[in-house]
Design a protein around this motif. Structure first.
Motif, short mmCIF file in Angstrom:
data_model
loop_
_atom_site.label_atom_id
_atom_site.label_comp_id
_atom_site.label_asym_id
_atom_site.label_seq_id
_atom_site.Cartn_x
_atom_site.Cartn_y
_atom_site.Cartn_z
N ALA A 47 0.83 -1.21 0.00
CA ALA A 47 0.00 0.00 0.00
C ALA A 47 0.86 1.25 0.00
CB ALA A 47 -0.94 0.00 1.20
N TYR A 48 1.91 1.27 0.80
CA TYR A 48 2.81 2.42 0.85
C TYR A 48 3.50 2.63 -0.49
CZ TYR A 48 6.40 5.54 2.61
OH TYR A 48 7.23 6.61 2.81
N ALA A 49 3.95 1.53 -1.11
CA ALA A 49 4.60 1.64 -2.42
C ALA A 49 3.61 2.16 -3.46
CB ALA A 49 5.16 0.29 -2.84
N GLY A 50 2.35 1.74 -3.39
CA GLY A 50 1.33 2.21 -4.32
C GLY A 50 1.06 3.69 -4.17
N VAL A 51 1.03 4.17 -2.95
CA VAL A 51 0.80 5.60 -2.69
C VAL A 51 1.90 6.44 -3.32
CG1 VAL A 51 0.79 7.34 -0.85
CG2 VAL A 51 -0.59 5.27 -0.63
N ILE A 52 3.10 5.93 -3.35
CA ILE A 52 4.21 6.67 -3.95
C ILE A 52 4.27 6.45 -5.46
CG2 ILE A 52 6.72 6.80 -4.06
CD1 ILE A 52 6.72 6.20 -1.05
N ALA A 53 4.03 5.23 -5.91
CA ALA A 53 4.23 4.89 -7.32
C ALA A 53 3.13 5.44 -8.24
CB ALA A 53 4.32 3.38 -7.47
N VAL A 54 1.88 5.43 -7.82
CA VAL A 54 0.78 5.85 -8.70
C VAL A 54 0.90 7.32 -9.11
CG1 VAL A 54 -1.71 6.16 -8.85
CG2 VAL A 54 -0.76 4.01 -7.98
N PRO A 55 1.06 8.27 -8.17
CA PRO A 55 1.23 9.66 -8.62
C PRO A 55 2.48 9.86 -9.46
CG PRO A 55 0.72 9.60 -6.29
CD PRO A 55 0.98 8.19 -6.72
N GLY A 56 3.54 9.13 -9.13
CA GLY A 56 4.77 9.25 -9.92
C GLY A 56 4.56 8.77 -11.34
N ALA A 57 3.83 7.66 -11.50
CA ALA A 57 3.55 7.16 -12.84
C ALA A 57 2.64 8.12 -13.61
CB ALA A 57 2.90 5.78 -12.74
N GLN A 58 1.65 8.73 -12.93
CA GLN A 58 0.77 9.70 -13.59
C GLN A 58 1.55 10.93 -14.03
OE1 GLN A 58 -2.22 10.29 -10.63
NE2 GLN A 58 -3.55 8.69 -11.48
N PHE A 59 2.53 11.32 -13.23
CA PHE A 59 3.33 12.48 -13.58
C PHE A 59 4.20 12.21 -14.80
CE2 PHE A 59 7.23 15.00 -13.09
CZ PHE A 59 6.69 16.27 -13.10
N LEU A 60 4.75 11.01 -14.88
CA LEU A 60 5.66 10.68 -15.96
C LEU A 60 4.96 10.25 -17.23
CD1 LEU A 60 8.38 8.77 -13.92
CD2 LEU A 60 8.47 11.12 -14.78
N ASN A 67 -1.24 18.55 -6.45
CA ASN A 67 -2.12 19.54 -5.83
C ASN A 67 -3.14 20.07 -6.82
OD1 ASN A 67 -0.66 19.64 -3.32
ND2 ASN A 67 0.94 20.67 -4.47
N VAL A 68 -4.27 20.52 -6.28
CA VAL A 68 -5.30 21.23 -7.03
C VAL A 68 -5.59 22.50 -6.26
CG1 VAL A 68 -7.66 21.20 -7.88
CG2 VAL A 68 -6.30 19.10 -7.92
N THR A 69 -5.40 23.64 -6.93
CA THR A 69 -5.69 24.93 -6.31
C THR A 69 -6.93 25.50 -6.99
OG1 THR A 69 -3.31 25.24 -5.99
CG2 THR A 69 -4.73 27.16 -5.68
N LYS A 70 -7.95 25.76 -6.22
CA LYS A 70 -9.25 26.19 -6.75
C LYS A 70 -9.24 27.65 -7.18
CE LYS A 70 -11.66 22.42 -5.75
NZ LYS A 70 -12.29 21.64 -6.75
N ASP A 71 -10.05 27.93 -8.22
CA ASP A 71 -10.36 29.29 -8.67
C ASP A 71 -9.14 30.18 -8.87
OD1 ASP A 71 -13.03 28.54 -8.61
OD2 ASP A 71 -13.25 29.16 -6.52
#
Length: 189
Positions: A39-52, A93-97
Motif C-alpha cells: 500500500a505504501y509503495a502504491g501511494v508513492i508509485a501511482v502519482p509518480g507514474a501519472q506524472f511521468l 495539488n489542485v488549487t481552486k479558482d
C-alpha cells in the motif's frame, strides 16, 4: 532418574520457545507488513507514474472546458477579452479558482470564436489594436488580424485558436497553452 525415595521425579512441563509459540500470529503479522508495504509503495508509485506518463492520447491533452461568460453579454462582432478562471493542477495539488490566463472571444451570431491572448512569439499579452480592427502585441509589435492571422512582426504563427461551445447560454472554452517561439502549434498544457 529416580529420587532417593524411589519415586519418579516430576517431569518438568515442556517449555515452549517464544519464536514457535504461535505460528498463525507470525504469519498474520508477516502478511500485514507485506500488505502495508504494498500500500505504501502504491501511494508513492501511482502519482509518480501519472506524472511521468503522457496526459492523454496522441500527445494532445484532453478537453478542459471552462465557463468564461454568458453569450448574451457578448456584443456581435466586437472582440472581448475574458479571464479564464479554473482549478490549477499539478502532479499532487489542485488549487481552486485561479486565473489560468486570458482569451479573446468574438461573437458571430450564435457562435463564438476564441483565441489565446498569449503572443506566440514570447508570451506577452495581446491587446486589441488602437484601430479596433486588429490585435497587437506591445512587446515586439507583432500584429494580427481580427481573425487571428499574423500580419507583421516577429510572431512565428497566428494567434492560437481555442475550441468553444455554448452550453445553456454560457460560453465555455477548452483552455490550452501552446509552446512559444515556434511556427508549429504544439500544446503544452
Amino acid at each position: 532418574m529416580q529420587n532417593p525415595g524411589g519415586d519418579e521425579a516430576p517431569r518438568p512441563e515442556p517449555t515452549i520457545e517464544p519464536s514457535r509459540s504461535n505460528p498463525d500470529r507470525r504469519t498474520a503479522l508477516r502478511a500485514l507488513v507485506t500488505l502495508g508495504g504494498c500500500a505504501y509503495a502504491g501511494v508513492i508509485a501511482v502519482p509518480g507514474a501519472q506524472f511521468l506518463a503522457p496526459s492523454a492520447e496522441d500527445g494532445q491533452g484532453k478537453a478542459r472546458w471552462i465557463r468564461v461568460g454568458r453569450l448574451e453579454d457578448l456584443p456581435q462582432g466586437e472582440p472581448r477579452r475574458l479571464a479564464v478562471v479554473g482549478d490549477e493542477r499539478d502532479a499532487f495539488n489542485v488549487t481552486k479558482d485561479q486565473q489560468l490566463g486570458a482569451i479573446w472571444v468574438v461573437r458571430e451570431g450564435e457562435k463564438v470564436r476564441a483565441m489565446s491572448a498569449v503572443c506566440p512569439h514570447l508570451g506577452c499579452s495581446i491587446d486589441i489594436g488602437a484601430d479596433k480592427k486588429s490585435f497587437s502585441c506591445p512587446c515586439h509589435t507583432s500584429r494580427f488580424s481580427l481573425a487571428g492571422a499574423a500580419e507583421s512582426g516577429p510572431s512565428p504563427r497566428a494567434m492560437d485558436p481555442l475550441d468553444v461551445r455554448v452550453t445553456e447560454g454560457f460560453v465555455e472554452v477548452d483552455f490550452k497553452r501552446f509552446r512559444l517561439g515556434i511556427a508549429e502549434r504544439m500544446e503544452v498544457g
